[in-house]
Scaffold this active site. Structure first.
Site, mmCIF file in Angstrom:
data_model
loop_
_atom_site.group_PDB
_atom_site.id
_atom_site.type_symbol
_atom_site.label_atom_id
_atom_site.label_comp_id
_atom_site.label_asym_id
_atom_site.label_seq_id
_atom_site.Cartn_x
_atom_site.Cartn_y
_atom_site.Cartn_z
ATOM 1 N N LEU A 70 0.813 -1.222 0.000
ATOM 2 C CA LEU A 70 0.000 0.000 0.000
ATOM 3 C C LEU A 70 0.843 1.267 0.000
ATOM 4 O O LEU A 70 0.519 2.251 0.663
ATOM 5 C CB LEU A 70 -0.972 0.000 1.194
ATOM 6 C CG LEU A 70 -1.818 -1.271 1.354
ATOM 7 C CD1 LEU A 70 -2.714 -1.162 2.571
ATOM 8 C CD2 LEU A 70 -2.614 -1.577 0.105
ATOM 9 N N HIS A 71 1.929 1.234 -0.787
ATOM 10 C CA HIS A 71 2.798 2.396 -0.951
ATOM 11 C C HIS A 71 2.939 2.739 -2.436
ATOM 12 O O HIS A 71 4.050 2.824 -2.956
ATOM 13 C CB HIS A 71 4.188 2.115 -0.366
ATOM 14 C CG HIS A 71 4.211 1.917 1.107
ATOM 15 N ND1 HIS A 71 5.213 1.214 1.762
ATOM 16 C CD2 HIS A 71 3.355 2.326 2.084
ATOM 17 C CE1 HIS A 71 4.968 1.203 3.058
ATOM 18 N NE2 HIS A 71 3.841 1.866 3.278
ATOM 19 N N PRO A 72 1.849 2.969 -3.157
ATOM 20 C CA PRO A 72 1.968 3.205 -4.597
ATOM 21 C C PRO A 72 2.597 4.556 -4.908
ATOM 22 O O PRO A 72 2.249 5.574 -4.302
ATOM 23 C CB PRO A 72 0.514 3.147 -5.071
ATOM 24 C CG PRO A 72 -0.289 3.602 -3.881
ATOM 25 C CD PRO A 72 0.446 3.041 -2.698
#
Length: 541
Positions: A474-476
Site C-alpha cells: 500500500l505504498h503506490p
C-alpha cells in the site's frame, strides 16, 4: 459553493498528504488565493483520530476509495485491495501512521537520474521543516513544524521481546531509522500528537482553515482539467449540487496521489495517445509516461501463536476487552487503542553484498488470517506478525482508465513478482523472519507458526505460499514520474512536460520508490514544491 466565474491564483486537486501541505504553504503569505478541492468529506469520523481506528477506516467507503487492482498473473490471478483516503488528509487520515523517510541514497539516486535539487542534502531541510519531533531538533530532525512525530505511547511486553529477538538474530539496534543510518532494528515513530492521529489535515489545514485566501471545497470530485490557448487554466468538478468549474490565473496543481493524478491527466487528454483514443478521449498532449512506472512495495506475513494474551487479537474477538480498551482511550487517552500496534521494525539487507537495506520487517502486535476489502480478520488466539517488505522491487506497473467515466476507479496493474530477484528477496525475507522468532527472547512466548506453517520449508514452498498470500504494501508511487526522458511526466520542478500552467505534486512523481514508508516523503515533496511554485510565481510577476 464555487460558481463558474470563480478564479483563483492556484487550484489544488486533492486534499491528501500533499494537497493539504500545498494549501497551507501557498496561503501563508496572504499573497495568493487558493482553491483546494477534495472528493471526500471532512475528517470528522471518530475512528480517523483514534490510532487503532485504522482497522475501521481500512474498509469504510465513507472515507476510503477501496480500489481493487486488476488480477495479478504471478499471484494466482488475485487482485490487490487498495485502500486510499477519500477524506480531508487523504491516505494520511487512514494509514498506519509510521514515520519513515526511506534511505538517504534513494534521494541521491533521484538526482543521479537527472533531477537536480532532489538529492538527500537538498531534501533534508524540507523533512526538518515539516517536523515537530518529540525527540527534539538535531541535524536530521526538526522542532516546531506542523507535523508532530511521536515516540511509541504504549509499553508492550511483546514488543520488548521481539526487539530483543531481532538483536539476538544479529540485527544491530538503531534508535532512529531516519537519522545517520537506516539499517538495524528499533521502535518506529508515528505521525501522532497527544495519542491522536496527526494527519496532514490536522497538521496543515488546522493552521490554514481560517485564512480568507483559502477556499476548501469538500465533496468536489475533479473530473477534467480545463485549457485556454494550450495552457492549463481550470478544473471541472462534480458536486452534490451538480457540475462546477473554477479557474486558475497562475497554475493548476494535481495532487490526487499515485492513482488519482494519472487518472485525472488521462481524463483530460494528457497521456499515451493510443490509450486516450481507445477511451474516446481527445488527445490534448501525447505524454506516454502518464500512468506508467507504477511501483509499490510487496510483502507477505509470517504469523505466530503466542502463549499469553499480549496481542491485539483479543480486541476483535472479545466484546468486554473492546469496551475496556475503548474506555481507557476515551477517558484517559491510554491503553491499547492509543497506539498503532506497529511498534518495532527492522531494516536489513537480503544479501550482505548490497550497499543498503532492501527488506523492512514490520513487527505487529496482532496476527491476521487475511487483509482484504472484507476487513482485517485476526486469529482467535493471541498472536503476532512479522511482515517482510521488499523495499527495492523491480516490478513496474500501470494506471489506466477503465472507462472515460471520471467517477469510476482506474485500472491498476502492479506486475508483482515477475522478476526472479523480487521473489528471491521475498524468500529470504521469510527465512529472516523465522530466524527472529527462533531466538531465546521469544522462546517462552512462542507456541507455533500459524502462517505459512512448518510444512512450508523449501524455497519452492515459500514461493508458492508467497504467490498465494502476498499482498501490496500500500505504498503506490511513480505513475507520473519525474525526469527528462521520454517516459517522464514532470520535470524536476514538477511541471508537466509540454503543458504550461500544470504541475503534479504527490507520491506519483517519485522516479524510484524510496526504501521505507511513503507518507513522510510525500509531505517532503509538497513542502519543497510549495517553495518552487512560489519562486516561479515571483519570477513571472
Amino acid at each position: 459553493m464555487t460558481n463558474q466565474a470563480d478564479t483563483y491564483d492556484f487550484i489544488v486537486t486533492g486534499a491528501g498528504s500533499a494537497g493539504c501541505v500545498l494549501a497551507a504553504r501557498l496561503t501563508e503569505s496572504g499573497k495568493y488565493r487558493v482553491l483546494l478541492l477534495e472528493a471526500g468529506g471532512e475528517d470528522k469520523s471518530f475512528w480517523i483520530h483514534v490510532p487503532m481506528g485504522y482497522a475501521k477506516t481500512f474498509v469504510d467507503p465513507r472515507v476510503n476509495w477501496m480500489f481493487e487492482s486488476e488480477p495479478e498473473e504471478e499471484l494466482n490471478d488475485r487482485t490487490m485491495y487498495q485502500p486510499r483516503g477519500k477524506v480531508l488528509g487523504g491516505t494520511s487520515s487512514i494509514n498506519g501512521m509510521i514515520y519513515m523517510r526511506g534511505n538517504a541514497a534513494d534521494y541521491d539516486q533521484w538526482r543521479q537520474l537527472g533531477n537536480p535539487g532532489w538529492d538527500y542534502e537538498s531534501v533534508l531541510p524540507y523533512f526538518r521543516r515539516a517536523e515537530d519531533n518529540e525527540r527534539g531538533e538535531d541535524r536530521y530532525h526538526g522542532k516546531g513544524g506542523p507535523l508532530r512525530v511521536s515516540n511509541q505511547p504504549y509499553d508492550w511486553e511483546i514488543a520488548r521481546a521481539l526487539l530483543e529477538a531481532c538483536k539476538q538474530a544479529g540485527i544491530p539496534e538503531n534508535p532512529d531509522f531516519n537519522g545517520a543510518t537506516q539499517e538495524g532494528c528499533g521502535y518506529y515513530q508515528t505521525t501522532t500528537r497527544d495519542k491522536r492521529r496527526w494527519s496532514t489535515a490536522a497538521a496543515y489545514l488546522g493552521i490554514a482553515k481560517g485564512r480568507p485566501n483559502l477556499v476548501i471545497q469538500t465533496r468536489a470530485h475533479a473530473t477534467k482539467l480545463l485549457f485556454k490557448d494550450g495552457r492549463a487554466a481550470g478544473v471541472a468538478f462534480a458536486t452534490p449540487a451538480g457540475p462546477r468549474q473554477a479557474w486558475a490565473s497562475r497554475e493548476v496543481i494535481v495532487s490526487g496521489g499515485a492513482y488519482g493524478s494519472p487518472q485525472l491527466l488521462l481524463l483530460s487528454g494528457i497521456g499515451p495517445a493510443q490509450h486516450l483514443r481507445d477511451m474516446g478521449i481527445d488527445v490534448v498532449h501525447d505524454l506516454p509516461g502518464v500512468g506508467s512506472n507504477l511501483q509499490d512495495h510487496f510483502n507477505t506475513y509470517c504469523t505466530y501463536r503466542i502463549a499469553r494474551d499480549l496481542s491485539l487479537n483479543s480486541l476483535q474477538h472479545s466484546f468486554i476487552k473492546r469496551m475496556v480498551a475503548g474506555a481507557q482511550y476515551v477517558f484517559f487517552r491510554s491503553g491499547k487503542m492509543s497506539g498503532n500496534g506497529l511498534y518495532v521494525g527492522a531494516l536489513v539487507r537480503s544479501d550482505k553484498r548490497l550497499e543498503r537495506p532492501d527488506l523492512q520487517f514490520n513487527i505487529s502486535a496482532w496476527s491476521t488470517i487475511e487483509r482484504t476489502r472484507r476487513g482485517i480478520i485476526s486469529h482467535p488466539h493471541p498472536g503476532i506478525s512479522i511482515s517482510p517488505v521488499h523495499l527495492s522491487p523491480e516490478a513496474r506497473g500501470t494506471v489506466r482508465l477503465k472507462t472515460p467515466n471520471p467517477l469510476e476507479g482506474p485500472a491498476i496493474k502492479f506486475n508483482f513478482l515477475k522478476s526472479d530477484n523480487d521473489m528471491r528477496v521475498m524468500i529470504q525475507g521469510v527465512r529472516i523472519a523465522r530466524s527472529i522468532v527462533r531466538q531465546h527472547a521469544m522462546q517462552a512466548l512462542l507456541v507455533e507458526e500459524t502462517l505459512p506453517g512448518i510444512a512450508v520449508r523449501t524455497d519452492e514452498d515459500i514461493a508458492e505460499d508467497t504467490r498465494a498470500r502476498g499482498v501490496s504494501n500500500l505504498h503506490p508511487v511513480g505513475s507520473c514520474g519525474m525526469g527528462n526522458g521520454p517516459m517522464a511526466v514532470v520535470d524536476p520542478r514538477l511541471r508537466v512536460h509540454g503543458v504550461p500552467g500544470l504541475r503534479v505534486v504527490d507520491a506519483s512523481i517519485m522516479p524510484v520508490i524510496v526504501a521505507g514508508n511513503t507518507n513522510a516523503p510525500t509531505i517532503m515533496i509538497a513542502e519543497k514544491a510549495s517553495d518552487m511554485i512560489q519562486e516561479d510565481a515571483r519570477a513571472a510577476a
